[in-house]
Structures are given as structure tokens and as C-alpha cells.
Design a protein around this motif. Sequence first.
Motif, short mmCIF file in Angstrom:
data_model
loop_
_atom_site.label_atom_id
_atom_site.label_comp_id
_atom_site.label_asym_id
_atom_site.label_seq_id
_atom_site.Cartn_x
_atom_site.Cartn_y
_atom_site.Cartn_z
N MET A 98 1.02 -0.74 -0.03
CA MET A 98 -0.08 0.36 -0.04
C MET A 98 0.74 1.25 0.11
O MET A 98 2.10 1.52 0.61
CB MET A 98 -0.59 0.35 1.69
N LYS A 99 0.29 2.20 -0.33
CA LYS A 99 1.05 3.16 -0.90
C LYS A 99 0.55 4.07 0.79
O LYS A 99 -0.35 4.40 1.85
CB LYS A 99 0.18 4.35 -1.67
N ALA A 100 2.04 4.73 0.86
CA ALA A 100 2.36 5.73 2.54
C ALA A 100 3.18 6.71 1.87
O ALA A 100 3.69 7.14 1.42
CB ALA A 100 2.87 4.96 3.50
N ARG A 101 2.54 7.82 2.50
CA ARG A 101 3.12 8.83 2.68
C ARG A 101 3.66 9.51 4.09
O ARG A 101 2.85 9.58 5.36
CB ARG A 101 2.40 10.35 2.28
N ILE A 102 5.28 9.34 4.39
CA ILE A 102 5.59 10.78 5.65
C ILE A 102 5.92 11.96 5.62
O ILE A 102 6.66 12.56 4.64
CB ILE A 102 6.95 9.44 6.28
N ILE A 103 5.52 12.32 6.74
CA ILE A 103 5.69 14.53 6.55
C ILE A 103 6.61 14.29 7.80
O ILE A 103 6.59 14.21 8.85
CB ILE A 103 4.44 14.61 6.20
N GLY A 127 9.74 20.84 5.68
CA GLY A 127 10.04 19.85 6.22
C GLY A 127 10.89 18.67 5.16
O GLY A 127 10.22 19.29 3.86
N LYS A 128 10.07 18.11 5.37
CA LYS A 128 10.72 16.74 4.65
C LYS A 128 9.66 15.80 3.95
O LYS A 128 8.81 15.71 4.98
CB LYS A 128 11.60 15.74 5.16
N VAL A 129 9.73 15.03 2.70
CA VAL A 129 7.72 14.37 2.36
C VAL A 129 8.67 13.32 1.79
O VAL A 129 9.53 13.17 1.98
CB VAL A 129 7.17 15.32 1.85
N PHE A 130 8.48 11.65 2.49
CA PHE A 130 8.51 10.30 1.92
C PHE A 130 7.49 9.93 1.30
O PHE A 130 6.55 9.38 2.17
CB PHE A 130 9.47 9.58 3.22
N ASP A 131 7.07 9.46 -0.25
CA ASP A 131 6.35 9.31 -0.96
C ASP A 131 6.84 7.81 -1.18
O ASP A 131 7.76 7.20 -1.43
CB ASP A 131 5.73 9.92 -1.14
N LEU A 132 6.09 6.31 -0.39
CA LEU A 132 6.29 4.92 -0.38
C LEU A 132 5.68 3.86 -0.20
O LEU A 132 4.32 3.63 -0.51
CB LEU A 132 7.82 4.88 0.14
N GLU A 133 5.47 2.77 -0.83
CA GLU A 133 5.22 1.78 -0.82
C GLU A 133 5.47 1.20 -0.18
O GLU A 133 6.67 0.04 -0.05
CB GLU A 133 5.27 1.18 -2.54
N VAL A 134 4.73 0.69 0.42
CA VAL A 134 4.60 -0.27 1.41
C VAL A 134 4.26 -1.89 1.62
O VAL A 134 2.94 -1.84 1.32
CB VAL A 134 4.09 0.01 3.81
N SER A 189 1.05 -7.20 4.75
CA SER A 189 -0.80 -7.50 5.14
C SER A 189 -1.93 -6.66 5.63
O SER A 189 -2.65 -6.89 4.54
CB SER A 189 -0.95 -9.25 5.84
N ASP A 190 -1.87 -6.11 6.40
CA ASP A 190 -2.81 -5.00 6.90
C ASP A 190 -1.84 -3.57 7.20
O ASP A 190 -1.01 -3.71 7.67
CB ASP A 190 -3.16 -6.19 8.82
N ARG A 191 -3.21 -2.97 7.62
CA ARG A 191 -2.67 -1.38 8.26
C ARG A 191 -1.38 -0.99 9.56
O ARG A 191 -0.77 -0.55 9.15
CB ARG A 191 -4.46 -0.54 8.11
N ALA A 192 -2.09 -2.38 9.88
CA ALA A 192 -1.31 -2.49 11.48
C ALA A 192 0.48 -2.74 11.22
O ALA A 192 1.02 -1.72 12.17
CB ALA A 192 -2.01 -2.79 12.16
N SER A 193 0.16 -3.57 10.72
CA SER A 193 2.12 -4.26 10.48
C SER A 193 2.31 -2.63 9.52
O SER A 193 3.56 -2.44 10.13
CB SER A 193 1.60 -5.53 9.98
N ALA A 194 1.76 -1.87 8.55
CA ALA A 194 2.62 -1.97 7.68
C ALA A 194 2.85 -0.47 8.58
O ALA A 194 3.75 0.53 8.75
CB ALA A 194 1.03 -1.02 6.61
N GLU A 195 2.24 -0.11 9.35
CA GLU A 195 1.84 1.43 10.07
C GLU A 195 3.28 1.40 11.03
O GLU A 195 4.02 2.57 11.22
CB GLU A 195 0.76 1.99 10.77
N ALA A 196 3.54 0.17 11.26
CA ALA A 196 4.42 -0.40 12.67
C ALA A 196 5.59 -0.51 11.79
O ALA A 196 6.60 -0.15 12.44
CB ALA A 196 4.44 -2.13 13.40
N ALA A 197 6.07 -1.26 10.76
CA ALA A 197 6.97 -0.45 9.90
C ALA A 197 7.42 0.85 9.51
O ALA A 197 8.82 1.28 10.02
CB ALA A 197 6.99 -1.78 8.40
N LEU A 198 6.32 1.18 9.14
CA LEU A 198 7.04 2.56 8.79
C LEU A 198 7.17 3.51 10.35
O LEU A 198 8.31 4.35 10.18
CB LEU A 198 5.47 3.40 8.35
N LYS A 199 7.20 3.31 11.05
CA LYS A 199 7.06 4.01 12.49
C LYS A 199 8.26 3.74 13.01
O LYS A 199 9.35 4.40 13.39
CB LYS A 199 6.19 3.95 13.52
N THR A 200 8.89 2.27 12.89
CA THR A 200 10.46 2.03 12.61
C THR A 200 11.15 2.82 11.57
O THR A 200 12.16 3.35 12.73
CB THR A 200 10.19 0.53 13.00
#
Lengths: 79, 79
Positions: free
Chosen positions: B1-6, B39-46, B49-60
Motif C-alpha cells: 500500500m502507498k504511504a506518505r511520511i511528513i 520539512g521533508k516528505v517521503f512517498d513510498l510503497e509498503v 498484509s494489513d494497515r497495522a503492520s504497515a504502520e508499525a514498519a513505517l514507525k520504525t
Amino acid sequence: MKARIIVTLKTGVLDPQGKAIESALKSFGIDSVEGVRQGKVFDLEVNASDRASAEAALKTACEKLLANTVVENYAIEIA
Amino acid sequence: MKARIIVTLKTGVLDPQGKAIESALKSFGIDSVEGVRQGKVFDLEVNASDRASAEAALKTACEKLLANTVVENYAIEIA
């Protein structure tokens, strides 16, 4: 009013910085991330009587200074 | 899934780059803009399997590499 401008590289433009970040993330054990592309964000305050004139000022700011429209896209969000 | 980090500077942290942009905008005749902060913005693909694990990976990813949490805040948006 508060505004946020997000400047990102256009599709197809190489992003070596993004590639470097992706490699660094993998070296930290975060393998699930790919296709990293880095952009810029500008948070600012616009003194304008209405939304339209704020947007016009920000568009000029993007075209003249904040984005290189040859290789970058910009998005203006007014809060 | 696509994600954006600001990633943005925390309130109170000086932003000389933002100040320089503000001065440059004024020199281009755009006087209505103030309080610029970059600031900085990062667009990426994670791949997750689910939103929670994607969010955990991005938080790390943010904590380990993308943001300096001493002086920066980060926001994760999963599309």
C-alpha cells in the motif's frame, strides 16, 4: 490562513536520494518498504482576505521559487 | 500500500532555511507569506498484509532513519 505546500519529483524523474534512503532502510532490516521518493514540504502562513487570493500568491511562490516545474510537481493545501 | 511520511521541525526549533525562503519570497514581491518552515516528505510503497503492520514498519523507519525525533515530528499517512 495556514497553508502547506508539498513539492514532489515528477514520475519518471530519477530520485537517487530516495534510492539511498531505501537501501538504508533495508540495511536497518525494514525490507517491506520500496519505491521511496523524497520531496519537500513548506508550512506557512498567508495573509490574504480570501482563499482565492491566498492560492494565487502561493501558486506564484511555487512557480517562482519553491518548485522547479521542469522536474517537480507541487500541491497547495490551504487549511 | 502507498504511504506518505511528513517530517517537520518541532515548534520552537529554529529554521534558518525557512527564514531564507521567506526572505527570498519577499524579494520576489510575495509579501503576504510569513512563518515559513521547511520539512521533508517521503512517498513510498509498503508491502504489508494489513494497515497495522504497515504502520508499525513505517514507525520504525521514522524512528530509526527518517526523522530526528529530538527536533522533528513525523506524521504517517497510509492511503
